[in-house]
Design a protein around this motif. Structure first.
Motif, PDB file in Angstrom:
ATOM      1  N   LEU A  14       0.827  -1.211   0.000  1.00 36.61           N
ATOM      2  CA  LEU A  14       0.000   0.000   0.000  1.00 36.61           C
ATOM      3  C   LEU A  14       0.857   1.255   0.000  1.00 36.61           C
ATOM      4  CD1 LEU A  14      -2.769  -1.137   2.509  1.00 36.61           C
ATOM      5  CD2 LEU A  14      -3.068  -0.678   0.065  1.00 36.61           C
ATOM      6  N   TRP A  19      -9.366   5.953  -3.965  1.00 38.70           N
ATOM      7  CA  TRP A  19      -8.928   7.055  -4.830  1.00 38.70           C
ATOM      8  C   TRP A  19     -10.137   7.814  -5.374  1.00 38.70           C
ATOM      9  CZ3 TRP A  19      -3.724   8.122  -6.168  1.00 38.70           C
ATOM     10  CH2 TRP A  19      -3.559   9.145  -7.120  1.00 38.70           C
ATOM     11  N   SER A  57      -8.190   0.154  -3.246  1.00 40.50           N
ATOM     12  CA  SER A  57      -7.395   1.364  -3.453  1.00 40.50           C
ATOM     13  C   SER A  57      -8.005   2.257  -4.527  1.00 40.50           C
ATOM     14  CB  SER A  57      -5.961   0.984  -3.842  1.00 40.50           C
ATOM     15  OG  SER A  57      -5.343   0.228  -2.824  1.00 40.50           O
ATOM     16  N   THR A 110       2.123   6.422  -7.105  1.00 45.04           N
ATOM     17  CA  THR A 110       1.072   6.979  -7.960  1.00 45.04           C
ATOM     18  C   THR A 110       0.816   8.440  -7.631  1.00 45.04           C
ATOM     19  OG1 THR A 110       0.040   4.785  -8.024  1.00 45.04           O
ATOM     20  CG2 THR A 110      -1.284   6.648  -8.764  1.00 45.04           C
ATOM     21  N   LEU A 142      -2.047   3.075 -10.798  1.00 45.10           N
ATOM     22  CA  LEU A 142      -2.241   2.668  -9.407  1.00 45.10           C
ATOM     23  C   LEU A 142      -2.239   1.153  -9.274  1.00 45.10           C
ATOM     24  CD1 LEU A 142      -2.886   3.366  -6.454  1.00 45.10           C
ATOM     25  CD2 LEU A 142      -5.309   3.477  -7.093  1.00 45.10           C
ATOM     26  N   LEU A 172       0.639   3.455  -3.444  1.00 48.71           N
ATOM     27  CA  LEU A 172      -0.050   4.746  -3.339  1.00 48.71           C
ATOM     28  C   LEU A 172       0.930   5.905  -3.436  1.00 48.71           C
ATOM     29  CD1 LEU A 172      -2.578   3.873  -0.490  1.00 48.71           C
ATOM     30  CD2 LEU A 172      -3.133   4.348  -2.883  1.00 48.71           C
TER      31      LEU A 172
END
Length: 588
Positions: free
Chosen positions: A91, A299, A295, A98, A241, A95
């Motif tokens: 994670l 987002w 995720s 990105t 992502l 994250l």
């Protein structure tokens, strides 16, 4: 009478059956069938792979004698001691990479759009994107390792280090090097997607209007342009992502190891000699899918929340937005990305022709091509496999895409946003979540470890990029040329071959080059579909990255990087050579 009636019924039945098969075959080989057949060849294996991964995740794997659904794999997964840290690493790295890539891309394009600096950066986006992730990761490791080229350039005269510092730069426990490696590749991709979105919308007019009203460059771009084009770049962001959360080859080279990211952990379970680990690996693969879906949902929620928070600021009328700071920081960030990219390539080149390079020498003391000559046979076969699979998958993808786009043209209908979601579907799903299932399906069909399986698995990832690169030039072509040809009595097929295709030769060659570059970069599809019978430059380079022989690693990484670059050069050069006496066709 009765026999004559039966004979007539039999003849009618035969005629109906013949007409049915004739119509079916006619439809099968018509342009109208191409979108359906493409989707079946494209999405069918992905969906079958997901199902074939989902069943073992719940204990159904007859090959090990497990024929009943149960939750034992999930209990084993959640009790595994490496899972919490692996999830955290996944994670954080996904994250962070990105978010930072998107921020850097937005800041640079908002501050420098329309300038000479922006045009210079735009010209080198294609070479950066052509280099496979794993080749760049190997070069980055050569560059920034404790005994890497940067340390050698400044040691010992500036650092005082007579021996390499004991610092975990590569495989650092929190994945900072992995994040940096992903940023170098994903920032140019997002920049290219933003440029494409600008060319397709009224964003340029809105930007010009905002500037005439006195808005500074960054404020004008963020307030007037970004809200318009963000809808068009949302799917590429989701693809970035998903890739960052589930990347395997870059994580193997740069990522943390104790424990690794979730995708590496799952891959280890899949290839464990103990077959009982297959159900645990399948459960981990499904968890990886849930991580990506969660995720993306997070987002999307953040987009909505951020839109509500910034709504008042967007209409506040403020003409500036940290102009100086964003301009300087974005310039520094892009320059760093470019310098590290080319520094990584140079590091690969140097190591591939090195015989002796002792620390802390800035350059090798002995140069040699021995690493090339001693590995010539293996290089030849792996390069041949890479070229064959890459060219075949790219060519098939271009043919399918052209057929679908030509069907659009003749029917006068353009696919909507739903088709784009279908195209991005394999790119937004972790490869490890469905490739194991695809391998199971291939085994059942008897094509595991065959050329067909290899090319098909690469096609799943090549086709979306080929469609995205070719769709806009194809749709924007002026149809009046075809109308003139048809009015002169030319058939639609002849107009297609003699008018449309020659005018689109440059975009078609460019799409072929993009498809080939995507194929070269595939690591997991080659592992799963190849069944251990095929080795490409990418699989060899990644597998060798764990060894200590930088010379051989450099040879494979350099050849892996050179092949896509050579294909891109050919894509730009061949159309110009073919139409050197036709300036208009050279410019199309």
């Amino acid at each position: 009478m009765k026999s004559q009636s039966n004979r007539r019924n039999s003849q009618n039945h035969g005629q109906i059956k013949k007409a049915f098969w004739s119509n079916a075959l006619g439809w099968l080989f018509s342009l109208r069938s191409m979108p359906v057949l493409t989707l079946l060849a494209f999405l069918g294996p992905v969906l079958a792979g997901l199902v074939s991964t989902l069943l073992p995740a719940f204990g159904f794997l007859p090959v090990i004698g497990s024929t009943e659904l149960n939750y034992e794999p999930w209990n084993e997964l959640f009790n595994h001691p490496a899972l919490p840290k692996a999830l955290l690493n996944t994670l954080f790295s996904g994250l962070a990479a990105t978010i930072l890539s998107l921020i850097l891309a937005i800041c640079f394009i908002s501050a420098w759009y329309g300038t000479r600096s922006f045009q210079r950066v735009r010209r080198i986006l294609a070479p950066i994107l052509a280099i496979p992730h794993s080749a760049l990761a190997i070069g980055l490791a050569f560059l920034i390792a404790p005994s890497g080229w940067i340390v050698r350039l400044f040691s010992p005269w500036a650092t005082g280090w007579e021996t390499p510092p004991d610092v975990a730069v590569i495989h650092d426990p929190i994945g900072l090097t992995l994040i940096f490696g992903l940023i170098i590749k994903e920032t140019p991709y997002l920049l290219l997607m933003m440029i494409a979105a600008l060319d397709q919308s009224e964003a340029k007019q809105r930007l010009c209007l905002a500037r005439t009203l006195g808005y500074k460059p960054v404020a004008a771009w963020v307030k007037a342009v970004l809200p318009i084009i963000y809808r068009q770049i949302r799917l590429p962001i989701f693809a970035v992502l998903a890739f960052s959360l589930s990347v395997v080859d870059v994580a193997l080279i740069l990522g943390p190891t104790t424990p690794p990211t979730l995708s590496i952990l799952v891959l280890r379970w899949f290839y464990d000699p103990d077959l009982s680990y297959r159900t645990l690996a399948a459960a981990g693969a499904v968890l990886q899918l849930f991580v990506v879906i969660g995720s993306i949902a997070l987002w999307r929620f953040s987009e909505i929340l951020l839109g509500k928070i910034t709504k008042q600021w967007l209409v506040s009328g403020k003409r500036a937005f940290y102009e100086t700071a964003i301009t300087r920081l974005s310039s520094t960030g892009i320059k760093l990305v470019i310098i590290v990219f080319f520094g990584s390539l140079i590091s690969i080149v140097i190591w591939s022709v090195t015989r002796r390079w002792r620390y802390p020498d800035a350059l090798p003391s002995v140069w040699s091509f021995q690493s090339w000559s001693s590995n010539f046979d293996n290089l030849f076969w792996t390069s041949s496999t890479t070229l064959t699979v890459g060219i075949a998958s790219a060519f098939i993808a271009v043919v399918l895409v052209i057929a679908c786009l030509e069907n659009e043209k003749r029917r006068g209908k353009t696919t909507g946003s739903g088709a784009l979601w279908l195209l991005y579907f394999p790119l937004m799903i972790p490869q490890v979540s469905f490739l194991f299932g695809v391998q199971v399906v291939a085994i059942k069909l008897g094509i595991d470890g065959s050329w067909l399986s290899m090319i098909w698995s690469h096609l799943l990832f090549v086709l979306p990029y080929v469609f995205l690169s070719l769709s806009d030039p194809y749709r924007c072509q002026d149809d009046r040329y075809i109308s003139v040809a048809l009015s002169l009595g030319v058939s639609p097929a002849k107009a297609f071959w003699q008018v449309r295709l020659p005018m689109l030769v440059q975009p078609i060659f460019f799409a072929l080059a993009i498809g080939f570059a995507v194929s070269v970069a595939q690591y997991l599809p080659t592992l799963f579909a190849g069944g251990g019978r095929f080795a490409t430059l990418t699989t060899e380079a990644v597998n060798l990255a764990a060894s200590g022989n930088r010379r051989v690693i450099g040879v494979y990484a350099l050849l892996q990087a050179l092949l896509p670059l050579l294909i891109f050069c050919a894509a730009f050069w061949l159309p110009g050579l073919r139409f050197r006496n036709r300036q208009s066709l050279k410019e199309n």
